[in-house]
Design a protein around this motif. Sequence first.
Motif, PDB file in Angstrom:
ATOM      1  N   PRO A 153      -5.628   1.911  -5.754  1.00  0.00           N
ATOM      2  CA  PRO A 153      -5.536   0.976  -4.641  1.00  0.00           C
ATOM      3  C   PRO A 153      -4.779   1.576  -3.453  1.00  0.00           C
ATOM      4  CG  PRO A 153      -4.938  -0.101  -6.706  1.00  0.00           C
ATOM      5  CD  PRO A 153      -5.015   1.362  -6.986  1.00  0.00           C
ATOM      6  N   ASN A 154      -5.139   1.089  -2.275  1.00  0.00           N
ATOM      7  CA  ASN A 154      -4.520   1.617  -1.075  1.00  0.00           C
ATOM      8  C   ASN A 154      -3.088   1.106  -0.959  1.00  0.00           C
ATOM      9  OD1 ASN A 154      -4.289   3.042   1.294  1.00  0.00           O
ATOM     10  ND2 ASN A 154      -5.478   1.604   2.521  1.00  0.00           N
ATOM     11  N   ALA A 155      -2.281   1.900  -0.273  1.00  0.00           N
ATOM     12  CA  ALA A 155      -0.922   1.481   0.042  1.00  0.00           C
ATOM     13  C   ALA A 155      -0.763   1.601   1.559  1.00  0.00           C
ATOM     14  CB  ALA A 155       0.093   2.369  -0.669  1.00  0.00           C
ATOM     15  N   PRO A 156      -0.271   0.562   2.224  1.00  0.00           N
ATOM     16  CA  PRO A 156       0.425  -0.601   1.672  1.00  0.00           C
ATOM     17  C   PRO A 156      -0.430  -1.851   1.483  1.00  0.00           C
ATOM     18  CG  PRO A 156       0.779  -0.536   4.024  1.00  0.00           C
ATOM     19  CD  PRO A 156      -0.107   0.642   3.695  1.00  0.00           C
ATOM     20  N   THR A 157      -1.763  -1.742   1.526  1.00  0.00           N
ATOM     21  CA  THR A 157      -2.570  -2.962   1.469  1.00  0.00           C
ATOM     22  C   THR A 157      -2.740  -3.509   0.062  1.00  0.00           C
ATOM     23  OG1 THR A 157      -4.693  -1.819   1.209  1.00  0.00           O
ATOM     24  CG2 THR A 157      -3.884  -2.139   3.467  1.00  0.00           C
ATOM     25  N   GLY A 158      -2.794  -2.612  -0.945  1.00  0.00           N
ATOM     26  CA  GLY A 158      -3.043  -3.039  -2.321  1.00  0.00           C
ATOM     27  C   GLY A 158      -4.508  -3.215  -2.649  1.00  0.00           C
ATOM     28  N   ILE A 159      -5.387  -3.042  -1.673  1.00  0.00           N
ATOM     29  CA  ILE A 159      -6.823  -3.253  -1.875  1.00  0.00           C
ATOM     30  C   ILE A 159      -7.446  -2.042  -2.565  1.00  0.00           C
ATOM     31  CG2 ILE A 159      -9.032  -3.585  -0.688  1.00  0.00           C
ATOM     32  CD1 ILE A 159      -7.517  -5.170   1.438  1.00  0.00           C
ATOM     33  N   ALA A 160      -8.318  -2.302  -3.544  1.00  0.00           N
ATOM     34  CA  ALA A 160      -8.936  -1.237  -4.333  1.00  0.00           C
ATOM     35  C   ALA A 160     -10.433  -1.151  -4.064  1.00  0.00           C
ATOM     36  CB  ALA A 160      -8.694  -1.466  -5.820  1.00  0.00           C
ATOM     37  N   MET A 161     -10.974   0.075  -4.226  1.00  0.00           N
ATOM     38  CA  MET A 161     -12.414   0.290  -4.185  1.00  0.00           C
ATOM     39  C   MET A 161     -12.958   0.303  -5.603  1.00  0.00           C
ATOM     40  SD  MET A 161     -12.994   3.278  -1.326  1.00  0.00           S
ATOM     41  CE  MET A 161     -12.279   4.543  -2.366  1.00  0.00           C
ATOM     42  N   ASP A 162     -14.179  -0.205  -5.794  1.00  0.00           N
ATOM     43  CA  ASP A 162     -14.793  -0.120  -7.112  1.00  0.00           C
ATOM     44  C   ASP A 162     -15.420   1.256  -7.298  1.00  0.00           C
ATOM     45  OD1 ASP A 162     -17.371  -0.119  -5.881  1.00  0.00           O
ATOM     46  OD2 ASP A 162     -17.448  -2.302  -5.958  1.00  0.00           O
ATOM     47  N   CYS A 291      -4.505  -5.044  -6.027  1.00  0.00           N
ATOM     48  CA  CYS A 291      -4.620  -4.500  -7.381  1.00  0.00           C
ATOM     49  C   CYS A 291      -3.460  -3.562  -7.654  1.00  0.00           C
ATOM     50  CB  CYS A 291      -5.946  -3.761  -7.543  1.00  0.00           C
ATOM     51  SG  CYS A 291      -7.394  -4.824  -7.632  1.00  0.00           S
ATOM     52  N   ALA A 292      -2.338  -3.771  -6.963  1.00  0.00           N
ATOM     53  CA  ALA A 292      -1.165  -2.918  -7.094  1.00  0.00           C
ATOM     54  C   ALA A 292       0.016  -3.752  -7.585  1.00  0.00           C
ATOM     55  CB  ALA A 292      -0.839  -2.254  -5.759  1.00  0.00           C
ATOM     56  N   ASN A 293       1.203  -3.149  -7.635  1.00  0.00           N
ATOM     57  CA  ASN A 293       2.391  -3.901  -8.031  1.00  0.00           C
ATOM     58  C   ASN A 293       3.173  -4.375  -6.805  1.00  0.00           C
ATOM     59  OD1 ASN A 293       3.371  -1.374  -7.261  1.00  0.00           O
ATOM     60  ND2 ASN A 293       4.928  -1.309  -8.876  1.00  0.00           N
ATOM     61  N   PHE A 294       2.428  -4.673  -5.750  1.00  0.00           N
ATOM     62  CA  PHE A 294       2.982  -5.223  -4.525  1.00  0.00           C
ATOM     63  C   PHE A 294       1.878  -5.998  -3.821  1.00  0.00           C
ATOM     64  CE2 PHE A 294       1.298  -1.025  -3.570  1.00  0.00           C
ATOM     65  CZ  PHE A 294       0.456  -1.291  -2.497  1.00  0.00           C
ATOM     66  N   VAL A 295       2.259  -6.770  -2.826  1.00  0.00           N
ATOM     67  CA  VAL A 295       1.280  -7.438  -1.970  1.00  0.00           C
ATOM     68  C   VAL A 295       1.644  -7.172  -0.519  1.00  0.00           C
ATOM     69  CG1 VAL A 295       0.821  -9.254  -3.666  1.00  0.00           C
ATOM     70  CG2 VAL A 295       2.524  -9.644  -1.854  1.00  0.00           C
ATOM     71  N   LEU A 296       0.645  -7.215   0.333  1.00  0.00           N
ATOM     72  CA  LEU A 296       0.863  -7.171   1.781  1.00  0.00           C
ATOM     73  C   LEU A 296       0.597  -8.578   2.291  1.00  0.00           C
ATOM     74  CD1 LEU A 296       1.627  -4.995   3.904  1.00  0.00           C
ATOM     75  CD2 LEU A 296      -0.791  -4.937   4.524  1.00  0.00           C
TER      76      LEU A 296
END
Length: 349
Positions: A153-162, A291-296
């Motif tokens: 997943p991207n940082a700092p967004t937390g969004i993941a690609m399939d 999909c990370a251990n943080f949220v934006l």
Amino acid sequence: MSRFWSPIVSELSPYVPGEQPQQPGLIKLNTNELPWSPSPAVVDAVHGADVDSLRLYPDPNNTSLVEAWADVLGLSAEQVFIGNGSDEVLAHCFQALFQPDRPLLFPDVTYSFYPVYCGLYRLPYETIPLNGQFEVEIRDYARPNGGVIIANPNAPTGIAMDLDTVRQLLDLNRDSVVVMDEAYVDFGADSAVSLLGEYDNLLVIQTLSKSRGLAGLRVGAAFGHPELIEGLRRVKNSFNSYPLDRIAERAAVAALRDQAWFEDSCARLIANRELMTKGLEALGYRVLPSCANFVLARPSEGDAESVFTALREQNILVRYFSAERTREFLRISVGTEEEVSALLAALGA
């Protein structure tokens, strides 16, 4: 600026890590660390270390850790490279695998170490804008380049690609190395490790700092075709042939072998992330799908800096980035259930 600095040092803009304050009583939700202790197997491994062996250099090939990580992922030892945290592994990638005659491509909102390494190693780069939903637009990477690096997943967004999207990216860049930086992959995303058998231009980087709770030991790895791994080893052995100490390797092996603890810990973290997301949304925040251990998260009025300051006054640390596309957001690490409740209560007040 010192008159003794080299021209490269004079021009560097170093990476700024999250604050690590020493005062007690803080709720620390600013650096994406695991909010609880690592596996008991790690504790036993550290306590059982042979202190006398510390007078000897560690294994330069980290053989036991390479074999353990390869076993967990179903890879061969020739596909695994070990480094002193994933940041060091990334640094070796920038030096060993990216081409200096064409620009490296990465998103405009991503891990801010990437442009720092480009400056250090004199690599040209282009940032590719994320779309309005902060997602990677794969078609924008169909251009000449000296390599591609994506945090997923991207940082700092937390969004993941399939994985289908990752495949598209790899197919568009068959003649370049594509690095998938998977520091947060264990919290709900699909790892590109499963694609290594199909693509010789793919390198996957992971860390034990996040999901295994070993940020203080600095253990990272890269996985890829043996030729890519050999390139990393050539740089490593020209830089520091002993990157990982004996205790760190022993603890890392123990962490990888305790799969039950790992799965339970990730499930607990994901549950707390959902609790925090729902609580923030109930307070009017816009929360990007993580999909990370943080949220934006964006406060309803968008004044993230004021909220950041107000939380700090209540001994709650979160992360604020002043860049144009993120200045209305806060990055908030997922804590324990008690820490999440305290955060939501403070924001509600």
